[in-house]
Design an enzyme around this catalytic site. Sequence first.
Site, PDB file in Angstrom:
ATOM      1  N   HIS A  16      37.244  38.963  29.773  1.00  0.00           N
ATOM      2  CA  HIS A  16      38.251  38.301  30.614  1.00  0.00           C
ATOM      3  C   HIS A  16      37.661  37.996  31.994  1.00  0.00           C
ATOM      4  CE1 HIS A  16      41.325  40.866  28.200  1.00  0.00           C
ATOM      5  NE2 HIS A  16      41.529  39.609  27.829  1.00  0.00           N
ATOM      6  N   LYS A  40      57.104  44.379  23.318  1.00  0.00           N
ATOM      7  CA  LYS A  40      55.751  44.675  22.830  1.00  0.00           C
ATOM      8  C   LYS A  40      55.277  46.010  23.377  1.00  0.00           C
ATOM      9  CE  LYS A  40      51.869  41.888  22.319  1.00  0.00           C
ATOM     10  NZ  LYS A  40      51.019  40.755  22.717  1.00  0.00           N
ATOM     11  N   ARG A  89      36.740  32.902  21.733  1.00  0.00           N
ATOM     12  CA  ARG A  89      35.573  33.730  21.423  1.00  0.00           C
ATOM     13  C   ARG A  89      34.885  33.289  20.153  1.00  0.00           C
ATOM     14  NH1 ARG A  89      39.103  39.026  21.843  1.00  0.00           N
ATOM     15  NH2 ARG A  89      40.354  37.504  20.729  1.00  0.00           N
ATOM     16  N   SER A 127      40.486  43.635  24.032  1.00  0.00           N
ATOM     17  CA  SER A 127      41.140  44.828  24.585  1.00  0.00           C
ATOM     18  C   SER A 127      41.408  45.837  23.466  1.00  0.00           C
ATOM     19  CB  SER A 127      42.464  44.447  25.256  1.00  0.00           C
ATOM     20  OG  SER A 127      42.250  43.531  26.280  1.00  0.00           O
TER      21      SER A 127
HETATM   22  O1  PNS Z   1      46.130  38.195  25.710  1.00  0.00           O
HETATM   23  P1  PNS Z   1      47.049  37.636  24.660  1.00  0.00           P
HETATM   24  O2  PNS Z   1      47.964  38.725  24.139  1.00  0.00           O
HETATM   25  O3  PNS Z   1      46.330  36.909  23.575  1.00  0.00           O
HETATM   26  O4  PNS Z   1      47.988  36.550  25.416  1.00  0.00           O
HETATM   27  C1  PNS Z   1      49.019  35.886  24.731  1.00  0.00           C
HETATM   28  C2  PNS Z   1      49.951  35.130  25.708  1.00  0.00           C
HETATM   29  C3  PNS Z   1      50.461  36.038  26.796  1.00  0.00           C
HETATM   30  C4  PNS Z   1      49.206  33.984  26.341  1.00  0.00           C
HETATM   31  C5  PNS Z   1      51.143  34.568  24.838  1.00  0.00           C
HETATM   32  O5  PNS Z   1      51.665  35.590  24.070  1.00  0.00           O
HETATM   33  C6  PNS Z   1      52.256  33.963  25.674  1.00  0.00           C
HETATM   34  O6  PNS Z   1      52.084  32.951  26.328  1.00  0.00           O
HETATM   35  N1  PNS Z   1      53.452  34.590  25.657  1.00  0.00           N
HETATM   36  C7  PNS Z   1      54.595  34.155  26.413  1.00  0.00           C
HETATM   37  C8  PNS Z   1      55.717  33.661  25.510  1.00  0.00           C
HETATM   38  C9  PNS Z   1      55.536  32.194  25.163  1.00  0.00           C
HETATM   39  O7  PNS Z   1      55.463  31.342  26.021  1.00  0.00           O
HETATM   40  N2  PNS Z   1      55.497  31.889  23.852  1.00  0.00           N
HETATM   41  C10 PNS Z   1      55.367  30.515  23.375  1.00  0.00           C
HETATM   42  C11 PNS Z   1      53.915  30.106  23.194  1.00  0.00           C
HETATM   43  S1  PNS Z   1      53.233  30.812  21.753  1.00  0.00           S
END
Ligand code: PNS
Length: 161
Positions: A16, A40, A89, A127
């Site tokens: 990150h 979560k 990645r 992570s």
């Molecule tokens: O680090 P991660 O867990 O891969 O990040 C995922 C993240 C936070 C980018 C994604 O879960 C997110 O944007 N969540 C917010 C809810 C949302 O907007 N959902 C619609 C798009 S899938």
Amino acid sequence: MQVIYPGSFDPVTNGHLDIIDRCAKKFDKVIVAILNNSSKKYMFTVDERIALLEKVLEKYDNVEVDSFSGLLVEYTRQKNCSLIVRGLRAVSDYEYEMQMAHVNNKLAGDIETIFMVSREKYSFLSSSIVKEVAMFGGDISCFVPKTVEVALKEKINGGLK
Ligand code: PNS
């Protein structure tokens, strides 16, 4: 131009940090947006994740650490931003990332997602992997900054008490 770099950051890894560093050099401002999703399960609370990111990013004057809940596109709009950055990645990331980018684009056509390809040396890092190695007592010093390593060990040892 400013960009949003969203994620769970539970916890932040060197992968990150590499993306943030490269974004900080290419864009005027980077907003690192930590998802606060009450349904979560995280190892670190949102306040702990904010504190860790702020500590490891303190040398940057164009990087802001923030948290959000709800839809990413709504948060992005609130911040007067129209660009989301995600790291890619490997091919295995592609399907999930495409899905998110398409959904976000359907919800907000003016918001674009751009992908930054992770450096090869971080292409295996996540992570979840770091947490798993740490739980079994493995050496995580080359995966995360010292501050995060200490925090992870404290969390794991605290949980064992
Ligand atoms: O680090 P991660 O867990 O891969 O990040 C995922 C993240 C936070 C980018 C994604 O879960 C997110 O944007 N969540 C917010 C809810 C949302 O907007 N959902 C619609 C798009 S899938």
